[in-house]
Design a protein around this motif. Structure first.
Motif: not given
Length: 507
Positions: A187-208
């Motif tokens: 399986p593909m796994l996920a990293a972690t982020a402290a906030s939604v804003a931080d995560a979106l900055e890393a992914t760019g456009e994303a499926s939330v």
């Protein structure tokens, strides 16, 4: 090859924090292995032997341990054969047969080998030889392209078999490994982020998407034949008839779906994680019904989708999954992503997953393509005891026994502390050395491998929640506990209570 050589390598890997040093040690071992030992050795190093679970627990392992052998004599083949014998035992007399096999095995093992065998059988081998490091070591030992080895391991779901193929076959053999409906994929796994804003900055456009507190499932359907696999690729089809029925209702013939399953209450809200896992692990049908939710599709009706961008896979998934599609929204707007997160939490779920819309599907954690965001709960608990470490932590007190305050004596002595879990996660080298000195000063009684201390030291612990557990007097256990830091500004009377932690079950 002697088992001692494998154990020495495992000890060397456990004694260093350097990924490169771990990989070098493993690659040297892999080069020396006889081809007949490769699959078994990889299974032992990851504490996932090819035989799977063989019905041995702590009690059986402890009872079998006798005086260790003075000199190494066991081979990798000997351990593999013994596990095969244990796996084959069932029915009347199996307990006695299992005990006899374990005694014969451990009596032929040195002390260091006994410890290693226990770790393999109980799935608690702490070498740091995670799949990613070992996969890299296979590529180095075989002198094969890393991405080719990673892909073959992902598509076959078998790191041991991939290692053997890489070491004895050709690049063409590795490249020929493809996606097969019915054979589980890593399986593909996920990293972690402290906030939604931080995560979106890393992914760019994303499926939330909603992050569910359930059990990961991978579902394969070929015509009317459905098979369901866990995160560790164990086949649990017979335990989940309701999921089989749901997948058979989808408008496809062949499909591979990635998702989660969890129990829902009458109001549609998620039930506690423990209820899902209790039902998920049951061999016989139970009254609790598990609902599947799918968030990815890897194959549909002859078309492989692994290398398609997530945006394409989502489109396919939405056309076939119907009500079984996990809730979410595709966006590049932080406000929209934050609203999805609030909605997920309000519905009783863990948080959200953000997935880059251009990402392909790759096993393990690959950069920042998938990121999970969920609230972190922190509580102040009291250290009751500490276990001596092993490997790199030898000579240091490591694994903490954690207690919550019981002010009214509901579960013991008034004003005492109720054990709620253990953790060695989050401890820096500085903290390890500090707590070793601290707890030796506070020691009230030693037992084998453990120092019991005066309950006066408060530590801040981050957790993902609690679950019901008969193991501890308070009836709960911490989930994914890790150390945030010691609270020298607080006394033990200021620790959080067992009632506060039990309240998380209700919420």
């Amino acid at each position: 090859m002697l088992l001692d050589e494998l154990v020495k390598t495992a000890d060397a890997v456990a004694s260093t924090r350097s990924r490169l040093a771990k990989m070098d040690a493993l690659a040297r071992l892999l080069k020396r292995l006889d081809p007949a030992d490769v699959v078994a050795a990889v299974g032992f190093l990851t504490a996932r032997p090819r035989q799977g679970r063989v019905g041995v627990g702590w009690r059986g392992m402890s009872a079998a341990m006798g005086e260790p052998a003075a000199e190494p004599g066991l081979t990798i083949e000997d351990l593999d054969a013994a596990l095969g014998e244990l796996q084959a035992l069932s029915g009347a007399g199996s307990a006695a047969g299992r005990a006899a096999t374990l005694r014969r095995l451990t009596s032929a093992a040195t002390g260091r080998e006994q410890t290693f065998i226990g770790g393999v059988l109980l799935g608690e081998l702490r070498t740091g030889a995670l799949d990613g490091v070992l996969t890299d070591a296979v590529a180095r030992a075989a002198d094969r392209p890393l991405e080719l080895v990673r892909r073959a391991a992902m598509l076959s779901g078998d790191l041991g078999g991939t290692a053997l193929l890489a070491l004895t076959g050709t690049e063409a053999d590795l490249a020929a490994v493809g996606l097969v409906v019915g054979r589980p994929v890593q399986p593909m796994l996920a990293a972690t982020a402290a906030s939604v804003a931080d995560a979106l900055e890393a992914t760019g456009e994303a499926s939330v998407e909603y992050k569910l507190d359930g059990a990961r499932i991978q579902v394969h359907r070929a015509g009317d034949d459905v098979r369901i696999f866990t995160r560790t690729l164990a086949d649990v089809t017979h335990r989940l008839p309701e999921v089989v029925e749901a997948v058979l209702s989808l408008p496809v013939r062949d499909v591979i779906l990635d998702g989660e399953t969890l129990a829902l209450g009458e109001d549609g809200a998620p039930r506690p994680f423990q209820e899902t896992m209790s039902r998920f692990g049951a061999e016989a049908a139970r009254s609790t019904v598990l609902h599947p939710w799918f968030f990815d599709v890897l194959h549909v009706d002859g078309r492989d989708l692994l290398d398609e961008p997530l945006s394409t896979r989502i489109g396919v998934l939405e056309s076939i999954a119907g009500d079984y599609r996990i809730p979410g929204e595709t966006t590049a707007d932080p406000e929209v992503a934050a609203k999805v997160s609030r909605d997920a939490l309000a519905a009783g779920h863990e948080g959200v997953m953000l997935k880059a819309v251009g990402s392909t599907y790759a096993a393990g954690r690959r950069g920042s393509n998938w990121i999970k965001v969920k609230p972190v709960l922190t509580y102040d608990l009291v250290v009751l005891a500490c276990e001596w470490g092993s490997g790199r932590r030898s000579g240091l007190l490591s694994n903490l026994h954690l207690g919550a305050l019981d002010p009214d004596g509901e579960f013991g002595k008034p004003g005492g502390y109720v054990m709620v879990g253990k953790t060695f996660k989050g401890l820096t080298d500085a903290l390890l050395h500090w707590q070793t000195g601290r707890f030796l000063e506070l020691e009230v009684r030693p037992t084998a491998g453990t120092v019991w201390v005066e309950p006066v030291t408060v530590v801040e612990i981050a957790i993902d929640g609690v679950q019901q557990s008969p193991r501890y007097p308070g009836g709960i256990a911490l989930r994914f506990a890790r150390v945030k830091g010691y609270r020298e500004d607080k006394g033990p009377a200021e620790a959080d209570t067992i009632q506060t932690l039990r309240g998380l079950l209700r919420s």
